[in-house]
Design a protein around this motif. Structure first.
Motif, PDB file in Angstrom:
ATOM      1  N   SER A 136       0.825  -1.220   0.000  1.00 35.45           N
ATOM      2  CA  SER A 136       0.000   0.000   0.000  1.00 35.45           C
ATOM      3  C   SER A 136       0.849   1.255   0.000  1.00 35.45           C
ATOM      4  O   SER A 136       0.440   2.291  -0.535  1.00 35.45           O
ATOM      5  CB  SER A 136      -0.932  -0.007   1.213  1.00 35.45           C
ATOM      6  OG  SER A 136      -0.200   0.115   2.427  1.00 35.45           O
ATOM      7  N   VAL A 137       2.045   1.176   0.586  1.00 37.92           N
ATOM      8  CA  VAL A 137       2.953   2.331   0.565  1.00 37.92           C
ATOM      9  C   VAL A 137       3.578   2.486  -0.819  1.00 37.92           C
ATOM     10  O   VAL A 137       3.703   3.597  -1.339  1.00 37.92           O
ATOM     11  CB  VAL A 137       4.054   2.166   1.631  1.00 37.92           C
ATOM     12  CG1 VAL A 137       5.013   3.344   1.586  1.00 37.92           C
ATOM     13  CG2 VAL A 137       3.429   2.045   3.011  1.00 37.92           C
ATOM     14  N   LEU A 138       3.944   1.369  -1.431  1.00 36.75           N
ATOM     15  CA  LEU A 138       4.574   1.433  -2.753  1.00 36.75           C
ATOM     16  C   LEU A 138       3.633   2.027  -3.788  1.00 36.75           C
ATOM     17  O   LEU A 138       4.065   2.775  -4.668  1.00 36.75           O
ATOM     18  CB  LEU A 138       5.013   0.031  -3.187  1.00 36.75           C
ATOM     19  CG  LEU A 138       6.100  -0.640  -2.338  1.00 36.75           C
ATOM     20  CD1 LEU A 138       6.407  -2.019  -2.885  1.00 36.75           C
ATOM     21  CD2 LEU A 138       7.358   0.213  -2.307  1.00 36.75           C
ATOM     22  N   VAL A 139       2.354   1.695  -3.688  1.00 39.42           N
ATOM     23  CA  VAL A 139       1.436   2.200  -4.700  1.00 39.42           C
ATOM     24  C   VAL A 139       1.224   3.703  -4.560  1.00 39.42           C
ATOM     25  O   VAL A 139       0.805   4.365  -5.519  1.00 39.42           O
ATOM     26  CB  VAL A 139       0.084   1.454  -4.667  1.00 39.42           C
ATOM     27  CG1 VAL A 139       0.288  -0.011  -4.979  1.00 39.42           C
ATOM     28  CG2 VAL A 139      -0.644   1.638  -3.358  1.00 39.42           C
ATOM     29  N   LEU A 140       1.517   4.270  -3.384  1.00 38.52           N
ATOM     30  CA  LEU A 140       1.448   5.725  -3.247  1.00 38.52           C
ATOM     31  C   LEU A 140       2.476   6.398  -4.154  1.00 38.52           C
ATOM     32  O   LEU A 140       2.204   7.456  -4.733  1.00 38.52           O
ATOM     33  CB  LEU A 140       1.695   6.136  -1.792  1.00 38.52           C
ATOM     34  CG  LEU A 140       0.527   5.998  -0.821  1.00 38.52           C
ATOM     35  CD1 LEU A 140       0.970   6.396   0.584  1.00 38.52           C
ATOM     36  CD2 LEU A 140      -0.655   6.844  -1.263  1.00 38.52           C
ATOM     37  N   ALA A 141       3.661   5.787  -4.265  1.00 35.22           N
ATOM     38  CA  ALA A 141       4.683   6.342  -5.152  1.00 35.22           C
ATOM     39  C   ALA A 141       4.231   6.283  -6.602  1.00 35.22           C
ATOM     40  O   ALA A 141       4.430   7.228  -7.375  1.00 35.22           O
ATOM     41  CB  ALA A 141       6.000   5.585  -4.989  1.00 35.22           C
ATOM     42  N   VAL A 142       3.602   5.165  -6.980  1.00 30.03           N
ATOM     43  CA  VAL A 142       3.069   5.033  -8.332  1.00 30.03           C
ATOM     44  C   VAL A 142       1.998   6.083  -8.572  1.00 30.03           C
ATOM     45  O   VAL A 142       1.942   6.727  -9.630  1.00 30.03           O
ATOM     46  CB  VAL A 142       2.491   3.618  -8.534  1.00 30.03           C
ATOM     47  CG1 VAL A 142       1.889   3.479  -9.917  1.00 30.03           C
ATOM     48  CG2 VAL A 142       3.565   2.576  -8.318  1.00 30.03           C
ATOM     49  N   LEU A 143       1.138   6.279  -7.581  1.00 34.42           N
ATOM     50  CA  LEU A 143       0.078   7.282  -7.687  1.00 34.42           C
ATOM     51  C   LEU A 143       0.670   8.667  -7.887  1.00 34.42           C
ATOM     52  O   LEU A 143       0.176   9.472  -8.686  1.00 34.42           O
ATOM     53  CB  LEU A 143      -0.769   7.242  -6.421  1.00 34.42           C
ATOM     54  CG  LEU A 143      -2.054   8.061  -6.423  1.00 34.42           C
ATOM     55  CD1 LEU A 143      -3.068   7.460  -7.384  1.00 34.42           C
ATOM     56  CD2 LEU A 143      -2.649   8.117  -5.012  1.00 34.42           C
ATOM     57  N   LEU A 144       1.746   8.945  -7.166  1.00 36.03           N
ATOM     58  CA  LEU A 144       2.408  10.244  -7.259  1.00 36.03           C
ATOM     59  C   LEU A 144       2.847  10.541  -8.682  1.00 36.03           C
ATOM     60  O   LEU A 144       2.584  11.613  -9.232  1.00 36.03           O
ATOM     61  CB  LEU A 144       3.620  10.251  -6.321  1.00 36.03           C
ATOM     62  CG  LEU A 144       4.358  11.574  -6.089  1.00 36.03           C
ATOM     63  CD1 LEU A 144       3.568  12.447  -5.144  1.00 36.03           C
ATOM     64  CD2 LEU A 144       5.736  11.299  -5.485  1.00 36.03           C
ATOM     65  N   VAL A 145       3.514   9.576  -9.306  1.00 30.18           N
ATOM     66  CA  VAL A 145       4.028   9.771 -10.661  1.00 30.18           C
ATOM     67  C   VAL A 145       2.885   9.849 -11.675  1.00 30.18           C
ATOM     68  O   VAL A 145       2.896  10.682 -12.579  1.00 30.18           O
ATOM     69  CB  VAL A 145       4.998   8.627 -11.035  1.00 30.18           C
ATOM     70  CG1 VAL A 145       5.458   8.762 -12.476  1.00 30.18           C
ATOM     71  CG2 VAL A 145       6.201   8.637 -10.102  1.00 30.18           C
ATOM     72  N   ALA A 146       1.875   8.980 -11.527  1.00 30.97           N
ATOM     73  CA  ALA A 146       0.766   8.959 -12.481  1.00 30.97           C
ATOM     74  C   ALA A 146      -0.041  10.238 -12.434  1.00 30.97           C
ATOM     75  O   ALA A 146      -0.429  10.794 -13.472  1.00 30.97           O
ATOM     76  CB  ALA A 146      -0.138   7.756 -12.197  1.00 30.97           C
ATOM     77  N   VAL A 147      -0.309  10.740 -11.242  1.00 30.52           N
ATOM     78  CA  VAL A 147      -1.063  11.990 -11.114  1.00 30.52           C
ATOM     79  C   VAL A 147      -0.295  13.133 -11.763  1.00 30.52           C
ATOM     80  O   VAL A 147      -0.862  13.940 -12.501  1.00 30.52           O
ATOM     81  CB  VAL A 147      -1.352  12.284  -9.626  1.00 30.52           C
ATOM     82  CG1 VAL A 147      -1.827  13.724  -9.443  1.00 30.52           C
ATOM     83  CG2 VAL A 147      -2.400  11.326  -9.092  1.00 30.52           C
ATOM     84  N   ASP A 148       1.008  13.194 -11.510  1.00 29.57           N
ATOM     85  CA  ASP A 148       1.807  14.284 -12.081  1.00 29.57           C
ATOM     86  C   ASP A 148       1.796  14.244 -13.597  1.00 29.57           C
ATOM     87  O   ASP A 148       1.724  15.284 -14.253  1.00 29.57           O
ATOM     88  CB  ASP A 148       3.249  14.184 -11.581  1.00 29.57           C
ATOM     89  CG  ASP A 148       4.129  15.290 -12.141  1.00 29.57           C
ATOM     90  OD1 ASP A 148       4.056  16.420 -11.643  1.00 29.57           O
ATOM     91  OD2 ASP A 148       4.871  15.012 -13.108  1.00 29.57           O
TER      92      ASP A 148
END
Length: 508
Positions: free
Chosen positions: A25-37
C-alpha cells in the motif's frame, strides 16, 4: 558474475514475508504520485500556454523533457537502488519529487518550467524502478506477485483518473500551479509511513556504481531522443545529425562497457532472453503509439469541444476504469490462456480503438470517444500488467532494480518518442491552417496560442481564426491516431510470435 537467467527457486517461491500487503500500500502511493503528475500536465497545458506564452517547440519540451530525463536516468537509478537500498532511494526520491513540484508550480517562464520538469525527471527516475523491485522482493510466490503487479498497475491507472479529476477541480478554482502542489500530501504520507513499513532490500554483492556508465546512458538517451524530436519538428539538418550520432555513439560505448565490466550497471545478458526482450519492446512501442495522442487529447476536449477542465478530466475516466479492471485480472487471464494471447489481444484492442479515432471531428459525440477510451484502458491494462510481470519473473531478486529500470526506461522512452513524433505530426499539420489577416504569429505555434490571440481580435476574425485552427488541429490529431493505430497493431502481431513461450509461473 551471477547469471540473471536462473529460474525462481522453490524456496523463494514459497517464502511469504509478513506485512507484505501493507507494505504494498505504501509502494502504490509512489506510483500514484508519478501517475497523477503525468496526467495533470495535459489538463494544465492550455493554462500554461496562456500564462507563460511558450512557443510550439517549448510547449513540446514542457510536455516531454520529464520523460527525456527520466528515461536517461532510470537504468542508473535502478542500479543505484540495487546497491544502496531500494527503500532508501525511494524515500529520498519521493522527498525530492515533492520539493521540486513546488518549483514547477511557481515557474514564471517557459525556460524555468522546462528546467523544473527536467529536475522532476531526476527525482522521478528513483521512484518507479524502486517500487517494482521492492514488489519483486516482497512477493516471492508467483501468483501473489502477479496480483501485486496488477494492483501496482491498477494504481497507476487510477492515478490517471484521479489526476484529471483533481486537476480539473483545482484548475476551475485555483491557478495552474496548484496541480503540482497536490504531490505534496501524497509525498508526505509516503515518506512518513514508508519509513515504518517498507523493508530494506539490496543486492548483497553489487559492485561499484560506475559513473562513466551513468554518464554514457544519460547522454546517449537524451541525445538520440532530442535528435528524433527535432527531426520530426524541423526536418533533417546536419546539427541534428551530429547530436544523434553523439547519442548513438554514447549508447554503443555504454553497451560495450557493460559487456566488459565485472559488475556492470546493467547486465546485458538479460536481453538474450527472448521473452524479456519482447516484453520490453512491446512496452516501448505501445506507449509510443499512445502517448502523443493522449498528450493532445485533453487539449481537444477543452480547446476544441469547449469542455471545462473538470468535465474534460471526467471524460477521460473510462480509460482508467478499463485499465484498473484489466490490471487486476491480467495475471489470471495470462495463466488461463497464455501470455502472448493476453498481451497481443490487449495491444490489438488498443490499435483498433485508436483507429476509430481517425474519424473524429470538432463535433464528435462522447459515445465514440468514451468507448474508444474504455477499450484503450482495457487493452493497455492487460498488456502492461502482464509484460511487467514477465520482466520481473525473468531475473533473480538481487537484480530486480536493474530489470525494473529497463522496463520503465522502455515506457518513458516510448512516451518521449511518442510525444516527439506523434506530437510533431499534430503540430506540423496544425501550423498549416489558413488564418485571417492580422493574426498574430503565435496563433500558429499552438491551439492555446490561437485561443489567446482570438481574445484580442474582432468577433468575426476571431471566429474565423478559431474555426480554421480547430479544424487543422483535429486533422493532425486524426492523422496521429492513425499512426498510433498502425504502431499498436504491428506490435500486437510481433508480440504474438516473440512471446509464444512466455510463462508467468516461473522464470522464462
Amino acid at each position: 558474475m551471477t547469471s540473471t537467467l536462473q529460474p525462481t527457486t522453490t524456496t523463494e517461491a514459497v517464502t511469504k514475508r509478513p506485512g507484505r500487503w501493507l507494505a504494498l500500500s505504501v509502494l502504490v502511493l509512489a506510483v500514484l504520485l508519478v501517475a497523477v503528475d503525468a496526467t495533470v500536465l495535459g489538463l494544465a497545458t492550455p493554462y500554461i500556454s496562456e500564462d507563460l506564452n511558450p512557443t510550439g517547440s517549448q510547449l513540446l519540451w514542457i510536455g516531454d523533457v520529464y520523460s527525456f530525463v527520466i528515461a536517461g536516468l532510470l537504468v542508473s537509478m535502478g542500479s543505484l537502488g540495487d546497491r544502496i537500498g531500494r527503500k532508501r532511494i525511494l524515500l529520498i526520491g519521493a522527498t525530492a519529487f515533492g520539493a521540486i513540484s513546488v518549483l514547477n508550480a511557481y515557474a514564471t517562464t517557459p525556460e524555468l518550467m522546462i528546467l523544473a520538469r527536467a529536475l522532476l525527471g531526476v527525482a522521478g527516475a528513483t521512484l518507479m524502478p524502486a517500487t517494482l523491485a521492492l514488489i519483486r522482493n516482497l512477493f516471492h510466490d508467483p501468483h501473489e506477485r502477479s496480483l501485486a503487479v496488477g494492483i501496482w498497475g491498477a494504481t497507476a491507472s487510477a492515478g490517471t483518473a484521479i489526476g484529471p479529476i483533481a486537476g480539473g477541480f483545482l484548475l476551475e478554482h485555483f491557478w495552474w500551479g496548484s496541480v503540482f502542489l497536490i504531490n505534496l500530501p501524497v509525498m508526505a504520507v509516503l515518506v512518513l509511513v514508508g519509513i515504518k513499513l517498507l523493508p530494506e532490500s539490496k543486492n548483497p554483492n553489487p559492485g561499484p556504481w560506475d559513473l562513466i556508465s551513468v554518464t554514457l546512458s544519460l547522454v546517449g538517451v537524451i541525445a538520440v531522443v532530442y535528435a528524433v524530436k527535432e527531426t520530426a519538428t524541423h526536418g533533417f539538418g546536419w546539427e541534428i545529425l551530429g547530436v544523434g550520432a553523439l547519442g548513438a555513439t554514447a549508447l554503443y560505448w555504454f553497451v560495450h562497457r557493460q559487456l566488459t565490466l565485472p559488475t556492470p550497471l546493467l547486465d546485458m545478458r538479460l536481453f538474450r532472453n527472448r521473452g524479456f526482450s519482447a516484453a520490453v519492446l512491446a512496452d516501448l512501442l505501445t506507449i509510443l503509439g499512445l502517448s502523443g495522442l493522449v498528450f493532445f487529447l485533453s487539449q481537444y476536449l477543452q480547446l476544441v469541444q469547449g469542455r471545462r477542465p473538470l468535465e474534460a478530466g471526467l471524460a477521460e475516466l473510462p480509460a482508467a476504469v478499463g485499465a484498473v479492471a484489466a490490471g487486476l485480472v491480467a495475471g489470471w487471464a495470462a495463466r488461463r490462456w497464455s501470455v502472448r494471447a493476453v498481451v497481443s489481444g490487449g495491444l490489438a484492442a488498443v490499435g483498433v480503438a485508436l483507429a476509430s479515432l481517425t474519424v473524429i471531428d470538432q463535433s464528435t459525440g462522447y459515445p465514440l470517444l468514451g468507448t474508444a477510451l474504455l477499450v484503450v484502458g482495457i487493452g493497455a491494462g492487460f498488456s502492461f500488467t502482464v509484460t511487467a510481470d514477465v520482466i520481473l519473473s525473468s531475473v533473480p531478486k538481487e537484480q530486480a532494480g536493474s530489470a525494473s529500470a529497463v522496463s520503465e526506461t522502455a515506457y518513458e522512452l516510448g512516451a518521449a518518442l511518442g510525444i516527439a513524433v506523434l506530437g510533431s505530426i499534430v503540430t506540423g499539420v496544425y501550423r498549416g491552417f489558413t488564418a485571417p489577416a492580422g493574426t498574430p504569429e503565435g496563433a500558429h505555434e499552438s491551439l492555446g496560442g490561437a485561443v489567446e490571440a482570438a481574445g484580442g481580435m474582432p468577433s468575426g476574425q476571431a471566429a474565423a481564426l478559431l474555426t480554421s485552427a480547430r479544424e487543422s488541429f483535429v486533422d493532425g490529431l486524426a492523422i496521429a491516431a492513425g499512426a498510433g493505430a498502425a504502431v499498436l497493431l504491428s506490435t500486437a502481431v510481433a508480440a504474438w510470435f516473440l512471446l509464444r513461450n512466455a510463462r508467468l509461473d516461473n522464470a522464462l
